[in-house]
Design an enzyme around this catalytic site. Structure first.
Site: not given
Ligand code: BV8
Length: 267
Positions: A107, A122, A198
């Site tokens: 953002d 990202h 998260s």
């Molecule tokens: C890759 C951009 C390899 C796009 C995003 C190892 C283990 C498990 C899985 C994998 C692994 N390695 C790779 C994977 C697969 C995958 C992955 O991690 N999957 C998960 C879901 C299981 N990863 C990938 O695919 C990555 N690539 O590893 O490639 C590779 C190597 C060579 C060749 C080919 C491939 C790429 C990952 C990037 C994906 N893109 N974003 C877009 O934005 O549209 S990820 C996207 O989701 C965001 O960028 C962010 O990173 C993520 C969301 O997470 P959070 O930011 O934590 O947000 P969320 O809503 O989940 O949580 C919010 C938090 O805020 C909560 O905790 C809440 O309590 C808290 N909160 C709420 N209110 C407040 C607060 N905190 C503070 N104050 C508040 N007021």
């Protein structure tokens, strides 16, 4: 409200020579009015799972749907402003040796808040590229130069392939230079704060363990516990828009008191 002694405990580690890494997620932008990644999307987008849209396959299947989703999100971000949490991280830069923000967010709010060293793990909603990177990786496209609207993905002026946002989708690797910098920062920092994530998305979610192995003090700020919480030396439970300014206020007050007592002892 966080207990003062918890803040004091956390503030002690922020010495003037400290090198601080801050891993942020969607939660830090929540108080700017941007829905977190896992919250149900609003309006038309409520029917879609973000994790299913943020993929190369979704874009290949329906580039216009994915384009429209990103243009909707870009419009939400353009209307949003950095909140007190983003601004507190900028203020921290005057109190320690180095602050590097490793953000998962696309953002742009950390840069708009004035943070001077931001690693966009990202990518960014503000940049677009040819989906085939036809002129080399990445082939950035300034969409002001191509006729476009928010419903249809414009076509690359070089090769005619659809233009896409310069973000990292699930299943895509992070830019190697970005991942290299983030890994070095995590391994060499004295403190890593983990704010508003998260802790589910890798490789970003593995950075706190790297920092901990490197001997850093781990401080997590989140209203909820996460898979990262067990790694934290201090867990400050609450919204980052409240907790970060409180923490930076305590660090600044300690610094003033220390400088004050040094001046009086120099007299
Ligand atoms: C890759 C951009 C390899 C796009 C995003 C190892 C283990 C498990 C899985 C994998 C692994 N390695 C790779 C994977 C697969 C995958 C992955 O991690 N999957 C998960 C879901 C299981 N990863 C990938 O695919 C990555 N690539 O590893 O490639 C590779 C190597 C060579 C060749 C080919 C491939 C790429 C990952 C990037 C994906 N893109 N974003 C877009 O934005 O549209 S990820 C996207 O989701 C965001 O960028 C962010 O990173 C993520 C969301 O997470 P959070 O930011 O934590 O947000 P969320 O809503 O989940 O949580 C919010 C938090 O805020 C909560 O905790 C809440 O309590 C808290 N909160 C709420 N209110 C407040 C607060 N905190 C503070 N104050 C508040 N007021």
């Amino acid at each position: 409200m966080i207990e003062l002694n918890q803040l004091e405990l956390a503030a002690q580690t922020f010495t003037p020579g400290a090198r601080v890494a801050v891993l942020t997620g969607a939660g830090i932008s929540k108080e700017s009015g941007i829905p977190t990644f896992r919250e149900a999307q609003t309006g038309l987008w409520a029917q879609f799972d973000p994790q299913q849209l943020a993929t190369p396959d979704a874009f290949r299947r329906d580039p216009d749907l994915v384009w429209a989703w990103y243009r909707h999100r870009a419009a939400v971000c353009d209307k949003a402003s950095p909140n007190a949490g983003h601004l507190a991280l900028h203020r921290l830069e005057d109190l320690v040796r180095q602050v590097v923000v490793l953000t998962q967010n696309v953002d742009g709010l950390h840069v708009r808040a004035g943070s001077t060293d931001v690693v966009e793990l990202h990518g960014s909603l503000a940049r677009y590229k040819c989906s085939r990177n036809c002129q080399g990786s990445p082939t950035f496209i300034d969409i002001a130069d191509v006729s476009h609207n928010d419903e249809h993905a414009p076509l690359c002026p070089h090769c005619g392939e659809p233009v896409r946002p310069d973000v990292v989708w699930f299943g895509e690797p992070l830019r190697s230079s970005v991942l290299r910098r983030a890994t070095v920062v995590a391994r060499t920092c004295n403190i890593m704060m983990i704010v508003g994530t998260s802790g589910l998305v890798h490789p970003a979610a593995s950075l706190p363990a790297l920092a901990r192995d490197g001997g850093a003090t781990i401080i997590e700020i989140n209203p909820d516990r996460t898979p990262i919480t067990p790694l934290a030396h201090t867990f400050l439970q609450g919204p980052s828009g409240e907790v970060l300014p409180q923490l930076i206020d305590v660090i600044a007050a300690r610094r003033e008191a220390a400088e004050g007592s040094r001046e009086s002892s120099d007299r």
